[in-house]
Design a protein around this motif. Structure first.
Motif, mmCIF file in Angstrom:
data_model
loop_
_atom_site.group_PDB
_atom_site.id
_atom_site.type_symbol
_atom_site.label_atom_id
_atom_site.label_comp_id
_atom_site.label_asym_id
_atom_site.label_seq_id
_atom_site.Cartn_x
_atom_site.Cartn_y
_atom_site.Cartn_z
ATOM 1 N N ARG A 35 0.840 -1.213 0.000
ATOM 2 C CA ARG A 35 0.000 0.000 0.000
ATOM 3 C C ARG A 35 0.869 1.256 0.000
ATOM 4 O O ARG A 35 0.604 2.216 -0.728
ATOM 5 N N TYR A 36 1.910 1.258 0.805
ATOM 6 C CA TYR A 36 2.795 2.431 0.879
ATOM 7 C C TYR A 36 3.520 2.635 -0.444
ATOM 8 O O TYR A 36 3.624 3.782 -0.930
ATOM 9 N N HIS A 39 1.555 4.439 -3.168
ATOM 10 C CA HIS A 39 1.093 5.814 -2.937
ATOM 11 C C HIS A 39 2.299 6.724 -2.701
ATOM 12 O O HIS A 39 2.456 7.329 -1.628
ATOM 13 N N ALA A 41 2.968 9.578 -3.790
ATOM 14 C CA ALA A 41 2.667 11.000 -3.591
ATOM 15 C C ALA A 41 2.563 11.370 -2.114
ATOM 16 O O ALA A 41 2.707 12.538 -1.755
ATOM 17 N N THR A 42 2.321 10.393 -1.254
ATOM 18 C CA THR A 42 2.160 10.688 0.175
ATOM 19 C C THR A 42 3.470 10.558 0.954
ATOM 20 O O THR A 42 3.477 10.833 2.152
ATOM 21 N N TRP A 43 4.561 10.181 0.282
ATOM 22 C CA TRP A 43 5.819 9.958 1.006
ATOM 23 C C TRP A 43 6.334 11.258 1.610
ATOM 24 O O TRP A 43 6.450 12.271 0.902
ATOM 25 N N PRO A 44 6.692 11.270 2.892
ATOM 26 C CA PRO A 44 7.225 12.499 3.503
ATOM 27 C C PRO A 44 8.606 12.864 2.964
ATOM 28 O O PRO A 44 8.960 14.046 2.911
ATOM 29 N N ARG A 46 11.443 11.415 -0.310
ATOM 30 C CA ARG A 46 11.328 10.665 -1.566
ATOM 31 C C ARG A 46 12.104 9.352 -1.536
ATOM 32 O O ARG A 46 12.490 8.824 -2.576
ATOM 33 N N SER A 69 6.099 3.496 -10.705
ATOM 34 C CA SER A 69 6.433 4.856 -10.277
ATOM 35 C C SER A 69 7.527 5.504 -11.110
ATOM 36 O O SER A 69 7.684 6.730 -11.083
#
Length: 218
Positions: A35-36, A39, A41-44, A46, A69
């Protein structure tokens, strides 16, 4: 996190690997990591680190991540220098292109000589693949036989899983042993052949022979 199912529905591009890959089987032990990775775009930051036992599909997850990605994957942090990881981390932050580092252990357990790299890695999320649950173990046994061009009765995996050490390494050993025994003896992989082979090689616990199979996964 879903329970009671060996597989979790995913888009097609994450449920199948490339031409030389088997399927990525997703269950409770790896669903959070998948799941991580899906997504970005949600990474704090890169960059992320993926850890897990060898044989758990972590390299396949890395290939699927790179394909979806466009990110970079370092498969094995010890396979490259600290300087290369340091520059890759900086490049990922500057360009926005995500970086995934696959490792046997989290960065806190690496012997890092570069202070700047150590400080950067402290900010990196660590994704962990756990050992398989019953349903994922059964699905993985079936998938590994399918990769070898062999179809087996689902009763075989259901028989083996409650009686074996629960690990990816043992699953691969069990499949290899049964494949070899089937070829050597010219017999289909039945529960009888499975019991004989795995007992003789110490791959199942004789004290668990009378254990009842677990319930259905679907």
């Amino acid at each position: 996190m879903p329970r009671g199912s060996g597989q979790i529905a995913l888009p097609l591009d994450w449920s199948a690997g490339g031409a030389n890959d088997g399927p990525l089987i997703v269950g409770t032990s790896n669903a959070d990591a998948v799941r991580y990775l899906r997504h970005v775009a949600t990474w704090p930051v890169r960059t992320a680190v993926l850890t897990g036992p060898r044989g758990s599909g972590r390299s396949l997850m890395g290939r699927l991540f790179a394909r979806e990605s466009g990110g970079r994957v370092i498969d094995g942090h010890a396979s490259v220098s600290e300087e290369e990881i340091f520059h890759a981390w900086n490049a990922a932050q500057a360009s926005g292109t995500p970086l995934l580092i696959i490792a046997d252990a989290p960065p806190s357990e690496w012997a890092i000589a570069l202070p700047d790299l150590a400080s950067r890695l402290r900010a990196v999320p660590v994704l962990t693949i756990g050992e398989p649950d019953d349903c994922l173990a059964r699905d993985l046994i079936d998938a590994l036989f399918a990769q070898r061009g062999m179809a087996i009765s689902p009763d075989v995996a259901a028989y083996v899983v409650p009686r074996m050490e629960r690990s990816y390494a043992m699953i691969h050993r069990v499949v290899a042993a049964l494949d070899a025994a089937s070829l050597e003896k010219g017999r289909a992989i039945s529960i009888r052949l499975t019991r004989e082979t795995l007992l003789s090689q110490g791959l199942i616990d004789p004290d668990l022979l009378e254990r009842q199979e677990t319930g259905p996964c679907r």
